[in-house]
Design an enzyme around this catalytic site. Structure first.
Site, mmCIF file in Angstrom:
data_model
loop_
_atom_site.group_PDB
_atom_site.id
_atom_site.type_symbol
_atom_site.label_atom_id
_atom_site.label_comp_id
_atom_site.label_asym_id
_atom_site.label_seq_id
_atom_site.Cartn_x
_atom_site.Cartn_y
_atom_site.Cartn_z
ATOM 1 N N ARG A 1 -2.555 19.990 48.329
ATOM 2 C CA ARG A 1 -3.994 19.988 48.619
ATOM 3 C C ARG A 1 -4.313 20.651 49.950
ATOM 4 O O ARG A 1 -5.398 21.209 50.124
ATOM 5 C CB ARG A 1 -4.537 18.562 48.598
ATOM 6 N N GLY B 1 -3.658 13.597 37.681
ATOM 7 C CA GLY B 1 -2.596 13.393 38.657
ATOM 8 C C GLY B 1 -1.204 13.454 38.053
ATOM 9 O O GLY B 1 -0.360 14.267 38.458
ATOM 10 N N LYS C 1 -4.096 4.919 28.554
ATOM 11 C CA LYS C 1 -5.105 4.136 27.820
ATOM 12 C C LYS C 1 -6.206 4.985 27.203
ATOM 13 O O LYS C 1 -6.682 5.922 27.831
ATOM 14 C CB LYS C 1 -5.797 3.173 28.783
ATOM 15 N N GLY D 1 -9.346 12.605 38.898
ATOM 16 C CA GLY D 1 -10.570 11.986 38.382
ATOM 17 C C GLY D 1 -11.698 12.995 38.217
ATOM 18 O O GLY D 1 -12.447 12.948 37.236
#
Ligand code: ADP
Ligand code: MG
Length: 418
Positions: free
Chosen positions: A37, A359, A199, A382
């Site tokens: 990053r 991620g 999930k 996200g």
């Protein structure tokens, strides 16, 4: 992208506040573990330096919960940035207040760079407090948001501050939006999406948007969410973990049968023991491959099987555009990493325009050694997910439009995406 960038404004001699995403992993000694990053921010910083701007960098790191936390200081990041940039980077021990004001208004010269301390040391950051946002705005004449990874949060340094100054995108932000936008808005087809992860509940928005709006040609499902779908279809899933929320969502998605284009695994790797991704697999655990519809009682699914990997690989190789979010197995454990590796290699070999976000998916691509063959690896987990869900990113929305928007408003997520 229809937002202004640093290429559309004059920055020379100006105090420019740049929101970067330096939310990096540190080791126990406080050293930077992964500087991806930091490297990703260099283009914007160098461009601003070359044009004679006074660069003031601001970021969050971790979750200090509104209080100073020495182990979440950005000081080590300043040192790494200085090494990567090959120029001095000053570091201040707060992001607002007298010391900061004195430095940015009286000491900082054209072409110089200063990094401010973790903005989340102040509770007003996450509450998007207007007075705090104004304090940040007062540091600069121009605000630049280059923190794609934080663009899904409406915080003071990502959203609030943009209301008080001319606000434009940095080069990383622009590239992220251009790459992610292209694959969902004007993809060359066939367009295939691979979705995995743990999930259904965290991915249901993406599944719906990809099926209903983006209209992917193929949606390949793997990972933990597989078992919610199998259970929803009335198949035995053994000891596979399926939470109630995911099951309800999976039931709703398949209430009229499996939607066209959606592919579920036909074989899976199962184990008779629980596992922990931070530890090697229990040496007594048995591992075997079974048809997806015949998971034995007491066994749990941990990866897609070889037949599924082959079938998914064939679809991927015939695709012109590929979107991948979420590992298809518990790739952190060697015994369950084959499926994810096979997908990574298929994407790399396909020659398709490929975008990977999330991620763990990004880690998996690096682990498979194919990162350099992926068209775009998103720096935002996200944020990339919310973008693929068709949601507006508040940090992006707050930036200036290239051309003023017409008055009429468009349905959420349908058009008008920057
Ligand atoms: P990303 O970060 O790429 O968006 P997620 O956070 O949704 O991905 O999910 C990543 C996690 O999903 C990984 O840590 C992986 O171990 C886990 N996972 C994948 N397949 C399974 C499975 N069959 N059972 C349990 N967890 C799984
Ligand atoms: Mg994740």
């Amino acid at each position: 992208m229809d937002k202004k960038t640093i290429d559309d404004v004059d920055v020379t001699g100006k105090q420019v506040l740049v929101r970067v995403d330096y939310n990096v992993a540190l080791d126990a000694e406080g050293r930077v573990l992964d500087d991806t990053r930091i490297s990703a921010s260099l283009d914007t910083i160098r461009t601003l330096i070359d044009r004679g701007a006074r660069v003031i960098l601001i970021s969050h790191l971790g979750r200090p919960r509104g209080k100073p936390a020495p182990d979440l200081s950005l000081a080590p990041v300043a040192r790494r940035l200085q090494d990567l940039l090959g120029r001095p980077v000053a570091f201040l021990h707060d992001c607002v207040g007298d010391e900061v004001n004195a430095y940015v208004h009286h000491k900082l010269k054209d072409g110089e760079v200063v990094l401010l301390e973790n903005v989340r040391f102040h509770p007003e950051e996450e509450t998007n407090d207007p007075a705090f946002a104004k304090q940040l705005a007062a540091l600069c004449e121009l605000y630049v948001n280059d923190a794609f990874g934080a663009a899904h949060r409406a915080h003071a340094s990502t959203e609030g501050v943009a209301h008080y100054r001319t606000a434009v995108a940095g080069l990383l932000m622009a590239r992220e939006i251009d790459h992610l936008g292209a694959v969902i808005e004007s993809p060359e087809r066939p367009l295939t999406a691979i979705l995995g992860g743990s999930k259904v509940s965290t991915k249901v928005g993406v599944i719906r948007n990809l099926l209903e709006r983006v209209k992917v040609d193929h949606l390949l499902l793997g990972g933990g969410m597989t078992y919610a779908f199998l259970k929803a279809l009335g198949k035995p899933v053994g000891a596979s973990r399926v939470d109630d929320e995911s099951l309800a969502m999976a039931r709703d998605l398949v209430k009229n049968g499996i939607p066209p284009g959606v592919a579920l695994p036909t074989d899976v790797v199962v184990t008779d023991r629980g596992f922990d991704i931070k530890k090697p697999l229990n040496p007594e655990a048995q591992v075997k491959i079974v048809p997806a519809e015949q998971i034995p009682e007491g066994w749990q699914g941990a990866d897609i099987g070889p037949e599924t990997a082959k079938r998914f690989g064939e679809i991927i190789r015939e695709s012109k555009t590929v979107i991948w979010n979420g590992p298809v197995g518990v790739f952190e454990i060697e015994a369950f990493a084959k499926g994810t590796n096979a997908i990574a290699h298929a994407v790399a070999a396909s020659g398709a325009t490929s975008v990977v976000g999330g991620g763990e998916s990004v880690t998996a691509v690096h682990q498979a050694g194919v990162a350099d063959q992926i068209s775009w690896i998103s720096t935002g987990g996200g944020a990339s997910l919310e973008f693929l869900e068709g949601k507006d990113l508040p940090g992006l929305k707050a930036l200036e439009d290239k051309t003023p928007k017409p008055e009429q408003s468009s349905p959420a997520g349908a058009t008008g995406r920057a």
